[in-house]
Motif scaffolding. Structure first.
Motif: not given
Length: 402
Positions: A206-210, A376-382
């Motif tokens: 799971i950690a290797r996916t979004k 911050g995490l949401a921005l990293l997701r992008l």
């Protein structure tokens, strides 16, 4: 699944969620017994431990016993916890045990209820049904403090009697959830299987996916949510404001926004919608710093939090499920629930200490820090490259872009 059957799940979830919403009475209950926010933190710390045990139980038994039946048992455990609190006449270690029962039940319910819904709908329908389910859940959480405040205020009942009423609502919830399992049988493909048992081993995948991003984000958002709601009575103390005003505005905003605005959100780009909604949530926390300026500020904070957190939760819950391959979905939903519980029950341990030692301003500063971290995490997701998820998201583009 018939829509009429779904309302057994929805109403049962509304009533069970009222059990979590009633935790806002904990501080008032303990103050009457000579305690403070510290005891509230201890109780919710016990609840956090309960959820850690409750969530794996769903993974082990939901496939064989039925997720909705597990949710019903969870509602009964919440009932037992509130009855234990209602029986107290003085502060004692029982508060930790009562919190454990509430957390155990809420943990079982919170994973099992959406799991029972998820396994009865398609990928295309999941966002729609999760949004409706979430509306009832948030309505229960928000309406419960209003109803409890009326019981202890207008009707003059003690907090112990209010807890008894909450316990009775949880019994009714258990009956409705059990009925849902019987009325709406699971498709053959979702009958007993071992896929939900290996959720711990699936975390590296799971950690290797979004999907890992919404899982982490929900934990941070839960800190914001539990901080502002659980300690609302502490935040308005000495201001002349009523905590019930905040809860009423919050509950109305969440329900209306999920039914009116959710279709627009579901058609928008998920990542961009998350950024906008988290910005609104952060603004709601910032406004809370000015509660002393009156009821309009309090209502504005509630509306902003209701719009931001209330809508973004459904978006990231859908992402957590849909951003991984089918064999990881129950595991992703399990980790999503665990992250939520660590925030919603774990943060009050810190929050109660902060209020007592550094005051409400320092407490709100911590809440704001968690909200900014989620952004911050949401921005990293992008920034995560598309190929990371393309292999298993490609067949569902139509559903995700509705």
């Amino acid at each position: 699944m018939r829509a009429s059957h779904a309302y057994c799940l929805f109403v049962g979830s509304f009533l069970t969620a009222a059990g979590y919403g009633a935790t806002f009475l904990l501080t008032e209950h303990f103050r009457a017994l000579g305690g403070s926010e510290i005891e509230t933190g201890i109780t919710l710390g016990g609840a956090m431990l309960g959820t850690v045990i409750g969530v794996p139980l769903v993974g082990w038994f939901a496939g064989r016993f039925g997720a909705a039946r597990m949710a019903a048992l969870g509602a009964l455990s919440v009932c037992a916890g509130y009855l234990a609190l209602a029986s107290l006449h003085t502060l004692s270690p029982v508060i930790g045990g009562a919190g454990f029962l509430i957390g155990l039940g809420w943990g079982i319910f919170y994973l099992a209820a959406p799991m029972s819904l998820s396994e009865r709908v398609t990928d295309r329908e999941r966002g729609f049904w999760f949004t409706r389910f979430g509306a009832f859940l948030m309505a229960g959480i928000g309406a419960s403090p209003v109803a409890a405040g009326a019981l202890t205020g207008s009707l003059g009942l003690s907090t112990a009697m209010a807890f008894c009423v909450v316990a009775a609502a949880c019994v009714l919830a258990a009956l409705l959830l059990w009925m849902f399992e019987n009325l709406s049988p699971r498709p053959a493909a979702t009958t007993p299987r071992p896929s939900s048992d290996g959720w711990v081993r699936k975390l590296p995948d799971i950690a290797r996916t979004k999907a890992i991003y919404p899982i982490l984000m929900v934990g941070l958002g839960a800190c914001v949510f539990s901080g502002v709601l659980t300690f609302q009575t502490s935040l308005v103390r000495g201001t002349g404001l009523q905590a019930s005003t905040f809860f009423a505005a919050y509950a109305i905003t969440v329900v209306v926004s999920r039914f009116v605005l959710a279709p627009l959100v579901s058609r928008a780009n998920g990542d961009r919608a998350t950024i906008v909604l988290l910005s609104v949530m952060i603004l709601g926390v910032v406004v809370a710093f000015a509660l002393r300026y009156g009821v309009l500020i309090q209502i504005a904070s509630a509306i902003l939090l209701g719009l931001g957190y209330g809508l973004v939760y459904a978006v990231i819950q859908t992402q957590a499920v849909n951003d991984g391959p089918a064999e990881q979905r129950n595991a992703a939903l399990t980790w999503f629930a665990i992250a939520y519980f660590l925030g919603v029950f774990g943060f009050p341990l810190l929050g109660g200490w902060l209020i007592v030692t550094v005051g409400t301003a320092g407490f709100l500063g911590a809440v704001l820090a968690f909200a900014i971290a989620e952004m911050g995490l949401a921005l990293l997701r992008l920034r995560v490259p598309r190929p990371l998820e393309a292999s298993f998201n490609e067949p569902r583009q139509t559903a995700d872009s509705r």
